[in-house]
Enzyme design. Structure first.
Site, short mmCIF file in Angstrom:
data_model
loop_
_atom_site.label_atom_id
_atom_site.label_comp_id
_atom_site.label_asym_id
_atom_site.label_seq_id
_atom_site.Cartn_x
_atom_site.Cartn_y
_atom_site.Cartn_z
N ASN A 1 -12.67 -3.08 2.94
CA ASN A 1 -13.70 -2.04 2.93
C ASN A 1 -14.58 -2.22 1.70
O ASN A 1 -14.07 -2.43 0.60
CB ASN A 1 -13.05 -0.65 2.91
CG ASN A 1 -12.22 -0.38 4.15
OD1 ASN A 1 -12.58 -0.79 5.24
ND2 ASN A 1 -11.11 0.30 3.98
N HIS B 1 -6.76 -5.64 2.69
CA HIS B 1 -5.62 -5.03 3.35
C HIS B 1 -5.01 -6.07 4.29
O HIS B 1 -5.73 -6.63 5.11
CB HIS B 1 -6.05 -3.85 4.22
CG HIS B 1 -6.58 -2.67 3.49
ND1 HIS B 1 -5.80 -1.55 3.24
CD2 HIS B 1 -7.80 -2.39 2.98
CE1 HIS B 1 -6.54 -0.64 2.60
NE2 HIS B 1 -7.76 -1.12 2.44
N HIS C 1 -10.15 -5.25 -2.75
CA HIS C 1 -8.80 -5.47 -2.22
C HIS C 1 -8.87 -5.85 -0.75
O HIS C 1 -9.70 -5.34 -0.01
CB HIS C 1 -7.91 -4.23 -2.41
CG HIS C 1 -8.52 -2.96 -1.90
ND1 HIS C 1 -9.48 -2.26 -2.59
CD2 HIS C 1 -8.31 -2.26 -0.75
CE1 HIS C 1 -9.83 -1.18 -1.91
NE2 HIS C 1 -9.14 -1.17 -0.77
N GLN D 1 -14.19 2.61 1.77
CA GLN D 1 -13.57 2.18 0.50
C GLN D 1 -13.36 3.38 -0.42
O GLN D 1 -14.31 4.08 -0.78
CB GLN D 1 -14.44 1.14 -0.22
CG GLN D 1 -13.78 0.58 -1.48
CD GLN D 1 -14.63 -0.48 -2.19
OE1 GLN D 1 -15.83 -0.58 -1.96
NE2 GLN D 1 -13.99 -1.25 -3.04
N ASP E 1 0.86 -1.19 0.00
CA ASP E 1 0.00 0.00 0.00
C ASP E 1 0.89 1.23 0.00
O ASP E 1 1.85 1.32 0.76
CB ASP E 1 -0.91 -0.02 1.24
CG ASP E 1 -2.01 1.02 1.17
OD1 ASP E 1 -1.71 2.21 0.97
OD2 ASP E 1 -3.18 0.63 1.32
N ILE E 2 0.57 2.17 -0.87
CA ILE E 2 1.38 3.37 -1.04
C ILE E 2 1.23 4.33 0.17
O ILE E 2 2.10 5.18 0.40
CB ILE E 2 1.00 4.08 -2.37
CG1 ILE E 2 2.11 5.00 -2.85
CG2 ILE E 2 -0.29 4.87 -2.24
CD1 ILE E 2 3.17 4.30 -3.62
P1 AMP Z 1 -9.61 1.61 0.68
O1 AMP Z 1 -9.88 2.80 1.55
O2 AMP Z 1 -9.93 0.31 1.39
O3 AMP Z 1 -10.28 1.71 -0.67
O4 AMP Z 1 -8.06 1.58 0.48
C1 AMP Z 1 -7.42 1.94 -0.71
C2 AMP Z 1 -5.94 1.87 -0.44
O5 AMP Z 1 -5.27 1.91 -1.66
C3 AMP Z 1 -5.41 3.01 0.43
O6 AMP Z 1 -4.83 2.48 1.62
C4 AMP Z 1 -4.36 3.67 -0.48
O7 AMP Z 1 -3.21 4.08 0.22
C5 AMP Z 1 -4.05 2.57 -1.47
N1 AMP Z 1 -3.60 3.02 -2.77
C6 AMP Z 1 -4.17 3.93 -3.60
N2 AMP Z 1 -3.47 4.06 -4.74
C7 AMP Z 1 -2.42 3.21 -4.64
C8 AMP Z 1 -1.33 2.88 -5.50
N3 AMP Z 1 -1.16 3.45 -6.69
N4 AMP Z 1 -0.44 1.95 -5.07
C9 AMP Z 1 -0.60 1.35 -3.88
N5 AMP Z 1 -1.61 1.62 -3.03
C10 AMP Z 1 -2.51 2.53 -3.40
#
Ligand code: AMP
Length: 137
Positions: free
Chosen positions: A87, A102, A100, A94, A31-32
Site C-alpha cells: 500500500n 505484505h 513494507h 497505507q 504482522d501484528i
Molecule cells: P498498511 O495498511 O499497509 O500500512 O499496513 C500496516 C500494517 O502494519 C498493518 O497490517 C498492521 O497490522 C501492521 N502493524 C502495525 N504496527 C505493527 C507492529 N508493531 N508490529 C507488527 N505489525 C504492525
C-alpha cells in the site's frame, strides 16, 4: 531513520516483533494484525515512505526477500498460494508510512479479499490512459 516511525522503532529494537528474517538492509516480521496465519511484513531497514522513493537496488533486495519468505510461509502454514502487496499512500490503505511488503499466505475459499472491484474501460479510454502514463515515465 525516524524517531516516530513504528517500523523504524522495530528496526532499532525499541519495539518487539516476531522476527522472521534479517540481514543488513532488510527485516521481516509477523504482522501484528494478520489477515491470515503467517502474514509477514518485509521492510527496508532504512526509512522510505513509499515504493518509488526506495532505490532500485534495495527494491530488488526487498522483492527477492519477499519471494523467499512467501515460499517459506506458504510451506510453514500449509497454504496454497500467497499475495504480495504494497500500500502506498492513505488512499491505498497505507497506515504505516514506512515502506513494507505484505506477504499473505492464502488458502482456497479463505475470503481474505472477497471483492476485486474490476470494471471495463469505455471504448478509447484505455488508450488515452496508457499514453498519459507513458508520457510521465
Ligand atoms: P498498511 O495498511 O499497509 O500500512 O499496513 C500496516 C500494517 O502494519 C498493518 O497490517 C498492521 O497490522 C501492521 N502493524 C502495525 N504496527 C505493527 C507492529 N508493531 N508490529 C507488527 N505489525 C504492525
Amino acid at each position: 531513520m525516524s524517531s516516530e516511525c513504528v517500523f523504524c522503532r522495530i528496526v532499532r529494537g525499541d519495539i518487539p516483533c516476531f522476527k522472521v528474517y534479517e540481514d543488513q538492509s532488510v527485516l521481516a516480521f509477523l504482522d501484528i494484525g494478520p489477515v491470515s496465519d503467517g502474514h509477514t511484513l518485509v521492510i527496508p531497514k532504512q526509512h522510505f515512505a513509499r515504493l518509488h522513493q526506495c532505490p532500485a537496488e534495495l527494491c530488488a533486495e526487498l522483492t527477492s526477500c519477499a519471494a523467499r519468505i512467501a515460499e517459506a510461509a506458504v510451506d510453514a502454514v500449509d497454504a496454497e498460494g500467497y499475495n504480495v502487496l504494497c500500500n502506498n499512500g492513505r488512499a491505498s490503505g497505507q497506515l504505516v508510512e514506512h515502506l513494507h511488503l505484505h506477504v499473505i499466505p492464502r488458502h482456497s475459499g479463505d475470503n481474505v479479499f472477497s471483492r476485486w472491484p474490476s470494471y471495463e474501460y469505455k471504448p478509447g479510454f484505455a488508450d488515452k490512459i496508457a499514453a498519459k502514463i507513458r508520457k510521465k515515465l
